[in-house]
Design a protein around this motif. Structure first.
Motif, short mmCIF file in Angstrom:
data_model
loop_
_atom_site.label_atom_id
_atom_site.label_comp_id
_atom_site.label_asym_id
_atom_site.label_seq_id
_atom_site.Cartn_x
_atom_site.Cartn_y
_atom_site.Cartn_z
N ARG A 21 39.50 56.32 53.56
CA ARG A 21 40.45 56.22 54.67
C ARG A 21 41.46 55.11 54.39
NH1 ARG A 21 36.84 54.85 59.60
NH2 ARG A 21 36.05 53.42 58.00
N ASN A 22 41.05 54.18 53.53
CA ASN A 22 41.89 53.07 53.10
C ASN A 22 42.59 53.49 51.81
OD1 ASN A 22 42.93 50.69 52.05
ND2 ASN A 22 41.03 49.53 52.21
N PRO A 23 43.94 53.53 51.78
CA PRO A 23 44.65 54.03 50.60
C PRO A 23 44.74 53.04 49.44
CG PRO A 23 46.22 53.33 52.26
CD PRO A 23 44.85 53.18 52.89
N ILE A 24 44.29 51.80 49.61
CA ILE A 24 44.44 50.78 48.56
C ILE A 24 43.61 51.14 47.33
CG2 ILE A 24 43.96 48.38 47.94
CD1 ILE A 24 44.55 47.60 50.82
N LYS A 25 44.26 51.08 46.16
CA LYS A 25 43.57 51.23 44.88
C LYS A 25 43.78 49.97 44.07
CE LYS A 25 43.40 56.07 43.39
NZ LYS A 25 43.93 57.02 42.38
N MET A 26 42.69 49.41 43.57
CA MET A 26 42.79 48.24 42.70
C MET A 26 43.22 48.66 41.30
SD MET A 26 39.57 45.89 43.94
CE MET A 26 38.29 47.12 43.74
N GLN A 27 43.85 47.73 40.58
CA GLN A 27 44.30 48.01 39.23
C GLN A 27 44.00 46.84 38.31
OE1 GLN A 27 48.23 49.70 38.66
NE2 GLN A 27 48.38 50.25 40.84
N VAL A 28 43.84 47.14 37.02
CA VAL A 28 43.67 46.10 36.01
C VAL A 28 45.05 45.55 35.64
CG1 VAL A 28 42.88 45.58 33.67
CG2 VAL A 28 41.60 47.19 35.09
N VAL A 29 45.19 44.21 35.69
CA VAL A 29 46.47 43.56 35.39
C VAL A 29 46.28 42.46 34.36
CG1 VAL A 29 47.59 44.11 37.60
CG2 VAL A 29 46.13 42.07 37.42
N SER A 30 45.27 42.61 33.51
CA SER A 30 44.93 41.56 32.55
C SER A 30 46.10 41.18 31.65
CB SER A 30 43.75 42.01 31.69
OG SER A 30 42.62 42.32 32.48
N GLU A 31 46.88 42.18 31.20
CA GLU A 31 47.95 41.91 30.24
C GLU A 31 48.98 40.93 30.78
OE1 GLU A 31 50.96 45.07 29.73
OE2 GLU A 31 49.73 46.25 31.14
N HIS A 32 49.15 40.87 32.10
CA HIS A 32 50.15 39.98 32.67
C HIS A 32 49.67 38.53 32.76
CE1 HIS A 32 52.22 43.66 33.57
NE2 HIS A 32 51.28 44.07 34.40
N PHE A 33 48.38 38.32 32.58
CA PHE A 33 47.84 36.96 32.64
C PHE A 33 47.41 36.42 31.28
CE2 PHE A 33 47.40 38.44 37.01
CZ PHE A 33 47.84 37.34 37.73
N ALA A 34 47.27 37.31 30.30
CA ALA A 34 46.87 36.86 28.96
C ALA A 34 47.95 35.94 28.39
CB ALA A 34 46.67 38.06 28.05
N GLY A 35 47.56 34.74 28.00
CA GLY A 35 48.51 33.78 27.44
C GLY A 35 49.50 33.24 28.45
N SER A 36 49.20 33.37 29.73
CA SER A 36 50.13 32.91 30.78
C SER A 36 49.90 31.44 31.10
CB SER A 36 49.94 33.74 32.05
OG SER A 36 48.70 33.39 32.68
N GLY A 37 50.72 30.94 32.01
CA GLY A 37 50.61 29.55 32.42
C GLY A 37 49.49 29.31 33.43
N PHE A 38 48.83 30.37 33.86
CA PHE A 38 47.71 30.20 34.78
C PHE A 38 46.43 30.11 33.94
CE2 PHE A 38 44.63 31.77 38.05
CZ PHE A 38 44.76 30.68 38.91
N ALA A 39 46.03 28.87 33.65
CA ALA A 39 44.98 28.61 32.66
C ALA A 39 43.64 29.23 33.05
CB ALA A 39 44.83 27.11 32.47
N ILE A 40 43.33 29.27 34.34
CA ILE A 40 42.01 29.79 34.76
C ILE A 40 41.86 31.23 34.27
CG2 ILE A 40 40.60 30.44 36.74
CD1 ILE A 40 41.78 28.08 38.25
N PHE A 41 42.88 32.06 34.52
CA PHE A 41 42.79 33.47 34.11
C PHE A 41 43.01 33.64 32.61
CE2 PHE A 41 43.81 35.70 38.42
CZ PHE A 41 42.55 35.33 38.88
#
Length: 594
Positions: free
Chosen positions: A296-316
């Motif tokens: 009933r909830n239309p939200i679908k999760m997605q993998v977004v790893s490529e956008h955080f690999a080598g990024s400035g957000f060190a935790i991810f």
């Protein structure tokens, strides 16, 4: 005249005015209007107003009655004055003047009131269940349950199935939970078990050549309780078919359940069962964080790893350097406010996580701006790529969780549900069904590295024997669940009916051929005598009625449930056996150390 009633308490109408009638039931409530006593008399069919004034020969007796006394009255049917008609009652145009009364059963001081909608502790309700069951909502729930079972039976018979009963006392069988064991008097030191499901028996019915079987089956599992599961026993619509494929099972049971939900769902939308989606187990975990997703909830999760690999957000970015990790995004249309994002972050912390990263998009007059700590750390280019992948815009948000999927999937799934509810995205006027398919048969213990069954060990592996010659963790079974509104309603499989595949399947999980023969000898032997391909499923009746009755706790639709500690407070079970009983069973109770 009948000893107790000429009519029930929902039958009298204006057509009966002037008649002498006899009614029996319970005193729902008593009202004194200036010396005239009005009683709402209730039985399982409805309510009739009866009245008595000092002109009645039994006025003094009527004055004594109290709530929940069981009484019989004789009286004359009268029409109510037009301004006193109660349109909410089938009997609202009439009342009965009492001329005689018999007290069938008086009642002491009530531990809970039947009239009204007061809330009482569950312990009180379960201890005095016979009173609780008199309340309107419980009467409605239990009648619905009975009607649902009747409807299921009729639909299965109309589909060419026959109902067969299987044993209640049997041998222990692994079904994913603890058995209830029953000691044998005739065979000291040996035990029967209450069946967790009729699994082996219904397969043997197929081997016996009966083709289509169903049963409203009692099942017994010694489980930890939760809101949607009984800790001791439950009922299921159990079915099995020979010469059937997975799709045949779907095509058979789906219309049965769709019909039940259309019949008892109060007008909520039920999609055409031919259009119920089939979602792989892995996709369900990825998109919804659950193998029983609420569609009933239309939200679908997605993998977004490529956008955080080598990024400035060190935790991810550092997390992604570890094997088997990924970052997933939960889109939140209309969730683009810092207040809402902070609230969801607090939700994640309550679930035991450090928090959830988030980005939200807002209109800055000259264009759209991505806001939040993550947006600042990864920069506008990566943020824009995430927005486009998720299909979001101004006023929307996205939340992010990372690590090994099994460690955060369940929390992500809960977060998705909360986001859908709070943002008004979840369609409350619908029953949304989905078949979850392609379950893995095996799983690896992270600590020991051992391979064991993840799901039903009796499922036929996709690819048969050939599939078992490769990596066990890649083997999928012809196993399936039916999810509805976030609950698992049905579980089933196409069965493994070939003894050589059965032996190999158990061997991969560490069970030798001799153990298979000892534990499942009946099935193993039967499969050597011309076993047909077969499969089936079971639908949880208690959970189905819970959904239809719009209840959040399964105990609201069970006649005599146990409490959260698997205790029957009304019957005082479990209880200590007598010494004579233990001696007869050759048993001794060893006291537990504190």
């Amino acid at each position: 005249m009948h000893a107790y009633r000429t009519h029930n308490c929902a039958q009298l109408t204006k057509e009966n005015v002037g008649e002498t009638v006899r009614l029996s039931g319970w005193v729902h409530r008593v009202r004194d209007h200036g010396g005239i006593l009005f009683i709402d008399l209730r039985d399982t069919y409805g309510v009739t107003q009866v009245l008595c004034d000092p002109d009645s020969p039994v006025f003094a007796e009527v004055e004594k009655v109290r709530s929940e006394w069981c009484i019989r009255i004789d009286g004359t049917v009268k029409a109510r004055d037009p301004e006193l008609v109660n349109p909410k009652l089938p009997t609202g145009e009439v009342e009965v003047f009492v001329r005689d009364i018999e007290i069938l059963g008086s009642a002491g001081e009530l531990p809970l009131m039947v009239f009204g909608d007061q809330e009482y502790p569950e312990e009180t309700r379960l201890k005095y269940r016979y009173l609780d069951l008199r309340r309107d909502v419980m009467q409605t729930n239990m009648k619905m349950r009975s009607d649902v079972v009747r409807s299921m039976r009729e639909r299965m018979w109309n589909n060419g199935f026959r109902e067969f009963q299987t044993p209640i006392i049997t041998a222990s069988s692994p079904e994913g939970a603890r058995d209830f064991l029953v000691p044998s008097r005739l065979h000291p030191g040996k035990f029967y078990a209450l069946p967790q499901a009729p699994q082996q028996f219904k397969q043997l019915i197929m081997v016996s050549g009966y083709d289509k079987y169903f049963q409203i089956a009692p099942c017994f599992r010694d489980e930890d309780p939760r809101a949607d599961r009984s800790p001791t026993d439950f009922y299921q619509l159990d079915m099995e078919m020979s010469f059937a494929t997975q799709q045949d099972i779907f095509d058979t049971i789906s219309p049965v359940l769709a019909g039940v939900f259309e019949e008892f769902g109060g007008g909520k939308k039920v999609d055409n069962p031919a259009e119920w989606p089939q979602i792989s187990y892995r996709d369900a975990a990825l998109w919804y964080g659950s193998d029983k997703p609420d569609l009933r909830n239309p939200i679908k999760m997605q993998v977004v790893s490529e956008h955080f690999a080598g990024s400035g957000f060190a935790i991810f970015s550092k997390l992604l350097e570890q094997e088997g990790t990924e970052i997933r995004a939960i889109p939140a249309p209309k969730g683009g406010s810092r207040k809402f994002c902070d609230r969801m972050n607090a939700f994640a912390q309550k679930e035991g996580l450090p928090g959830m990263g988030y980005i939200f998009w807002r209109d800055q007059g000259e264009g759209m701006e991505a806001a939040g700590p993550l947006a600042k750390n990864i920069g506008p280019e990566r943020t824009e790529a995430i927005r486009q992948q998720l299909g979001l815009g101004v006023g929307d948000a996205a939340f992010f969780l990372g690590g090994k999927p099994k460690a955060f999937e369940s929390v992500a799934g809960k977060a998705r549900n909360v986001i859908g509810e709070e943002l008004g995205l979840t369609d409350q006027d619908r029953f949304a069904f989905a078949w979850i398919v392609d379950f893995p048969i095996y799983e690896k213990d992270e600590e020991t590295g051992d391979i064991d069954f993840e799901h039903n060990p009796f499922s036929m592996p996709q690819g048969g024997m050939d599939a078992l010659m490769g990596d066990p963790l890649e083997v999928k079974g012809y196993q399936y669940d039916l999810a509805c509104n976030g609950y698992e309603l049905v579980s089933g499989a196409i069965r493994n009916h070939k003894p050589e595949i059965m032996v190999k399947a158990f061997e991969l999980a560490g069970y030798g051929e001799e153990e298979v023969k000892n534990r499942f000898g009946a099935l193993f032997n039967a499969f050597h005598y011309g076993a047909p391909p077969h499969g089936g499923c079971a639908a949880g009746i208690d959970r189905i009625v819970m959904l239809l009755a719009e209840q959040s706790n399964i105990r609201e639709v069970m006649m005599f449930p146990m409490n959260q500690r698997a205790e029957d407070l009304m019957m005082n079970a479990p209880s200590a056996p007598l010494n004579e009983q233990l001696r007869e069973l050759s048993l001794r109770v060893i006291p537990q150390e504190d």
